[in-house]
Design a protein around this motif. Structure first.
Motif, PDB file in Angstrom:
ATOM      1  N   LEU A   1      -4.925   9.634 -10.764  1.00  0.00           N
ATOM      2  CA  LEU A   1      -4.968   8.451  -9.910  1.00  0.00           C
ATOM      3  C   LEU A   1      -6.157   7.565 -10.266  1.00  0.00           C
ATOM      4  O   LEU A   1      -6.020   6.337 -10.389  1.00  0.00           O
ATOM      5  CB  LEU A   1      -5.053   8.885  -8.442  1.00  0.00           C
ATOM      6  CG  LEU A   1      -5.255   7.779  -7.402  1.00  0.00           C
ATOM      7  CD1 LEU A   1      -4.103   6.790  -7.438  1.00  0.00           C
ATOM      8  CD2 LEU A   1      -5.408   8.379  -5.999  1.00  0.00           C
ATOM      9  N   GLN A   2      -7.314   8.169 -10.436  1.00  0.00           N
ATOM     10  CA  GLN A   2      -8.512   7.380 -10.684  1.00  0.00           C
ATOM     11  C   GLN A   2      -8.521   6.738 -12.066  1.00  0.00           C
ATOM     12  O   GLN A   2      -9.256   5.767 -12.284  1.00  0.00           O
ATOM     13  CB  GLN A   2      -9.755   8.253 -10.484  1.00  0.00           C
ATOM     14  CG  GLN A   2      -9.959   8.670  -9.030  1.00  0.00           C
ATOM     15  CD  GLN A   2     -11.183   9.526  -8.825  1.00  0.00           C
ATOM     16  OE1 GLN A   2     -11.504  10.384  -9.658  1.00  0.00           O
ATOM     17  NE2 GLN A   2     -11.874   9.334  -7.720  1.00  0.00           N
ATOM     18  N   SER A   3      -7.718   7.261 -12.972  1.00  0.00           N
ATOM     19  CA  SER A   3      -7.648   6.664 -14.309  1.00  0.00           C
ATOM     20  C   SER A   3      -6.510   5.654 -14.441  1.00  0.00           C
ATOM     21  O   SER A   3      -6.383   5.000 -15.473  1.00  0.00           O
ATOM     22  CB  SER A   3      -7.487   7.763 -15.369  1.00  0.00           C
ATOM     23  OG  SER A   3      -6.259   8.455 -15.201  1.00  0.00           O
ATOM     24  N   ALA A   4      -5.694   5.523 -13.392  1.00  0.00           N
ATOM     25  CA  ALA A   4      -4.554   4.608 -13.430  1.00  0.00           C
ATOM     26  C   ALA A   4      -5.009   3.178 -13.134  1.00  0.00           C
ATOM     27  O   ALA A   4      -6.051   2.939 -12.526  1.00  0.00           O
ATOM     28  CB  ALA A   4      -3.496   5.039 -12.411  1.00  0.00           C
ATOM     29  N   SER A   5      -4.195   2.224 -13.557  1.00  0.00           N
ATOM     30  CA  SER A   5      -4.527   0.808 -13.374  1.00  0.00           C
ATOM     31  C   SER A   5      -4.055   0.336 -11.998  1.00  0.00           C
ATOM     32  O   SER A   5      -3.159  -0.503 -11.873  1.00  0.00           O
ATOM     33  CB  SER A   5      -3.877  -0.029 -14.472  1.00  0.00           C
ATOM     34  OG  SER A   5      -2.470   0.190 -14.499  1.00  0.00           O
ATOM     35  N   ILE A   6      -4.667   0.907 -10.966  1.00  0.00           N
ATOM     36  CA  ILE A   6      -4.342   0.570  -9.588  1.00  0.00           C
ATOM     37  C   ILE A   6      -5.575   0.855  -8.729  1.00  0.00           C
ATOM     38  O   ILE A   6      -6.310   1.814  -9.007  1.00  0.00           O
ATOM     39  CB  ILE A   6      -3.126   1.395  -9.094  1.00  0.00           C
ATOM     40  CG1 ILE A   6      -2.629   0.911  -7.726  1.00  0.00           C
ATOM     41  CG2 ILE A   6      -3.443   2.878  -9.060  1.00  0.00           C
ATOM     42  CD1 ILE A   6      -1.304   1.559  -7.296  1.00  0.00           C
ATOM     43  N   ALA A   7      -5.842   0.018  -7.732  1.00  0.00           N
ATOM     44  CA  ALA A   7      -6.928   0.317  -6.801  1.00  0.00           C
ATOM     45  C   ALA A   7      -6.574   1.592  -6.045  1.00  0.00           C
ATOM     46  O   ALA A   7      -5.421   1.800  -5.656  1.00  0.00           O
ATOM     47  CB  ALA A   7      -7.120  -0.846  -5.830  1.00  0.00           C
TER      48      ALA A   7
ATOM     49  N   PRO B   1      -0.375  -2.806  -5.120  1.00  0.00           N
ATOM     50  CA  PRO B   1      -1.788  -3.036  -5.457  1.00  0.00           C
ATOM     51  C   PRO B   1      -2.751  -1.896  -5.113  1.00  0.00           C
ATOM     52  O   PRO B   1      -3.851  -1.844  -5.665  1.00  0.00           O
ATOM     53  CB  PRO B   1      -2.150  -4.298  -4.655  1.00  0.00           C
ATOM     54  CG  PRO B   1      -1.143  -4.379  -3.561  1.00  0.00           C
ATOM     55  CD  PRO B   1       0.109  -3.750  -4.090  1.00  0.00           C
ATOM     56  N   HIS B   2      -2.355  -0.970  -4.214  1.00  0.00           N
ATOM     57  CA  HIS B   2      -3.323   0.024  -3.741  1.00  0.00           C
ATOM     58  C   HIS B   2      -2.601   1.344  -3.458  1.00  0.00           C
ATOM     59  O   HIS B   2      -1.538   1.352  -2.844  1.00  0.00           O
ATOM     60  CB  HIS B   2      -3.991  -0.487  -2.458  1.00  0.00           C
ATOM     61  CG  HIS B   2      -5.284   0.190  -2.118  1.00  0.00           C
ATOM     62  ND1 HIS B   2      -6.327  -0.460  -1.502  1.00  0.00           N
ATOM     63  CD2 HIS B   2      -5.721   1.471  -2.285  1.00  0.00           C
ATOM     64  CE1 HIS B   2      -7.337   0.380  -1.303  1.00  0.00           C
ATOM     65  NE2 HIS B   2      -6.983   1.563  -1.773  1.00  0.00           N
ATOM     66  N   PHE B   3      -3.215   2.452  -3.886  1.00  0.00           N
ATOM     67  CA  PHE B   3      -2.664   3.791  -3.659  1.00  0.00           C
ATOM     68  C   PHE B   3      -3.766   4.644  -3.047  1.00  0.00           C
ATOM     69  O   PHE B   3      -4.852   4.767  -3.604  1.00  0.00           O
ATOM     70  CB  PHE B   3      -2.208   4.408  -4.989  1.00  0.00           C
ATOM     71  CG  PHE B   3      -1.344   5.634  -4.860  1.00  0.00           C
ATOM     72  CD1 PHE B   3      -1.846   6.825  -4.375  1.00  0.00           C
ATOM     73  CD2 PHE B   3      -0.009   5.594  -5.244  1.00  0.00           C
ATOM     74  CE1 PHE B   3      -1.046   7.959  -4.272  1.00  0.00           C
ATOM     75  CE2 PHE B   3       0.799   6.722  -5.153  1.00  0.00           C
ATOM     76  CZ  PHE B   3       0.278   7.899  -4.662  1.00  0.00           C
ATOM     77  N   ALA B   4      -3.493   5.228  -1.888  1.00  0.00           N
ATOM     78  CA  ALA B   4      -4.447   6.116  -1.215  1.00  0.00           C
ATOM     79  C   ALA B   4      -3.894   7.533  -1.185  1.00  0.00           C
ATOM     80  O   ALA B   4      -2.681   7.737  -1.038  1.00  0.00           O
ATOM     81  CB  ALA B   4      -4.737   5.628   0.207  1.00  0.00           C
ATOM     82  N   TYR B   5      -4.781   8.499  -1.302  1.00  0.00           N
ATOM     83  CA  TYR B   5      -4.366   9.908  -1.380  1.00  0.00           C
ATOM     84  C   TYR B   5      -5.232  10.753  -0.454  1.00  0.00           C
ATOM     85  O   TYR B   5      -6.454  10.594  -0.403  1.00  0.00           O
ATOM     86  CB  TYR B   5      -4.516  10.415  -2.822  1.00  0.00           C
ATOM     87  CG  TYR B   5      -4.173  11.869  -2.999  1.00  0.00           C
ATOM     88  CD1 TYR B   5      -2.882  12.337  -2.762  1.00  0.00           C
ATOM     89  CD2 TYR B   5      -5.138  12.791  -3.400  1.00  0.00           C
ATOM     90  CE1 TYR B   5      -2.562  13.679  -2.924  1.00  0.00           C
ATOM     91  CE2 TYR B   5      -4.824  14.136  -3.573  1.00  0.00           C
ATOM     92  CZ  TYR B   5      -3.539  14.571  -3.327  1.00  0.00           C
ATOM     93  OH  TYR B   5      -3.227  15.895  -3.483  1.00  0.00           O
TER      94      TYR B   5
ATOM     95  N   LEU C   1       0.847  -1.194   0.000  1.00  0.00           N
ATOM     96  CA  LEU C   1       0.000   0.000   0.000  1.00  0.00           C
ATOM     97  C   LEU C   1       0.875   1.235   0.000  1.00  0.00           C
ATOM     98  O   LEU C   1       1.889   1.273   0.701  1.00  0.00           O
ATOM     99  CB  LEU C   1      -0.899  -0.005   1.250  1.00  0.00           C
ATOM    100  CG  LEU C   1      -1.679   1.270   1.602  1.00  0.00           C
ATOM    101  CD1 LEU C   1      -2.733   1.562   0.545  1.00  0.00           C
ATOM    102  CD2 LEU C   1      -2.323   1.137   2.981  1.00  0.00           C
ATOM    103  N   VAL C   2       0.488   2.224  -0.794  1.00  0.00           N
ATOM    104  CA  VAL C   2       1.106   3.549  -0.751  1.00  0.00           C
ATOM    105  C   VAL C   2       0.047   4.539  -0.292  1.00  0.00           C
ATOM    106  O   VAL C   2      -1.087   4.531  -0.792  1.00  0.00           O
ATOM    107  CB  VAL C   2       1.662   3.974  -2.124  1.00  0.00           C
ATOM    108  CG1 VAL C   2       2.096   5.440  -2.096  1.00  0.00           C
ATOM    109  CG2 VAL C   2       2.823   3.089  -2.536  1.00  0.00           C
TER     110      VAL C   2
END
Length: 284
Positions: free
Chosen positions: A132-138, A103-107, A66-67
């Motif tokens: 971020l929302q258009s990237a291939s990552i949750a 697998p997951h990026f939070a901002y 997670l980031v």
């Protein structure tokens, strides 16, 4: 053991995020720009790198689950602008997370961004959220109403003997303590929630905040209400009359003062108790 990579770790919220994830048994890898500011940071690893310089980020997220980025600037300094940090530096972090197959990026965003899109700070954050929302990552976007630490201006004015408000002072906010926000964010991220507008447990009008500040400093409430057109005029004139490091944050705060900033209530810490802890006054 799961690993979380936290950017903006030495900031107000970043420190609470580090502590929260350590408490939950995660391995915390913290990105720090200045190791001197990382004293007493509750982290397992300190990674010294510059998010504005992509080549310094190579490999630092390898193995992370997670980031979380709480990275942003309040006062523009050292030649860096909001688009350099709130947008591009976060985009650099996102690119590295994608390369490392995190697998997951939070901002950490801001509440009511759509109503403040004309503010450069907010525009930069919104542009990153779009990427971020258009990237291939949750992804998870956490949009807080405001922090307890932001309310210190009311204490400062109350100590001086007078609080100045624009308009009626009826606009509302429910600020949240950093520890409550960190726990709430961690819960939302664990659920895979894609967006959360969040605030603290108590809603205040701006007039209520002024009265709470006076009570905390033990002085009678003296509130002067300025016509709201002065706030609007200031928003127009500040970029011409003040340097960027001043008018940048002022544009954000003056714009937010003209809105209701109320997110879904979370947390257990109360602002009056926070004020009392700062001033040493007993709650009545």
């Amino acid at each position: 053991m799961q690993t979380v990579f936290i950017a903006g770790a030495t900031g107000y919220l970043g420190r609470h995020l580090c502590s929260e994830y350590r408490k939950r048994g995660w391995h915390v890898r913290a990105l720090v720009r200045d190791p001197g500011r990382a004293r007493q940071l509750d982290a397992d690893e300190l990674i010294s790198a510059e998010a504005t310089l992509p080549h310094t980020l190579k490999g630092i997220m390898d193995g992370a689950d997670l980031v979380i980025s709480a990275l942003g600037i309040t006062r523009q300094a050292e030649g860096l602008a909001y688009w350099d940090v709130d947008y591009q530096a976060n985009l650099n972090l996102l690119d590295e997370a994608l390369r490392a197959h995190v697998p997951h990026f939070a901002y950490i965003h801001v509440l009511n961004a759509g109503q403040m899109a004309q503010v450069p700070l907010v525009a930069a954050k919104m542009a990153f959220v779009t990427s971020l929302q258009s990237a291939s990552i949750a992804s998870s976007v956490i949009a807080p109403s405001g922090y307890f630490s932001d309310m210190s201006d009311f204490l400062t004015m109350a100590r001086s003997g007078r609080v100045w408000l624009f308009g009626s002072g009826a606009h509302r906010i429910n600020p949240i303590h950093g520890a409550d926000l960190a726990a709430t964010a961690a819960n939302a991220i664990a659920r895979g929630q894609d967006w959360l507008d969040v605030g603290g447990p108590d809603v205040f009008s701006q007039s209520d905040l002024a009265k709470a500040a006076f009570a905390a400093v033990g002085k009678p409430a003296k509130i002067t209400r300025l016509p709201d057109w002065l706030r609007k005029v200031a928003l127009v004139l500040l970029p011409y009359l003040t340097p960027r490091r001043i008018h940048g944050p002022a544009q954000f705060f003056l714009t937010a003062l003209g809105l209701d900033m109320v997110g879904a209530p979370h947390g257990t810490r109360h602002l009056e108790a926070h004020f009392a802890a700062i001033t040493g006054q007993k709650l009545h």
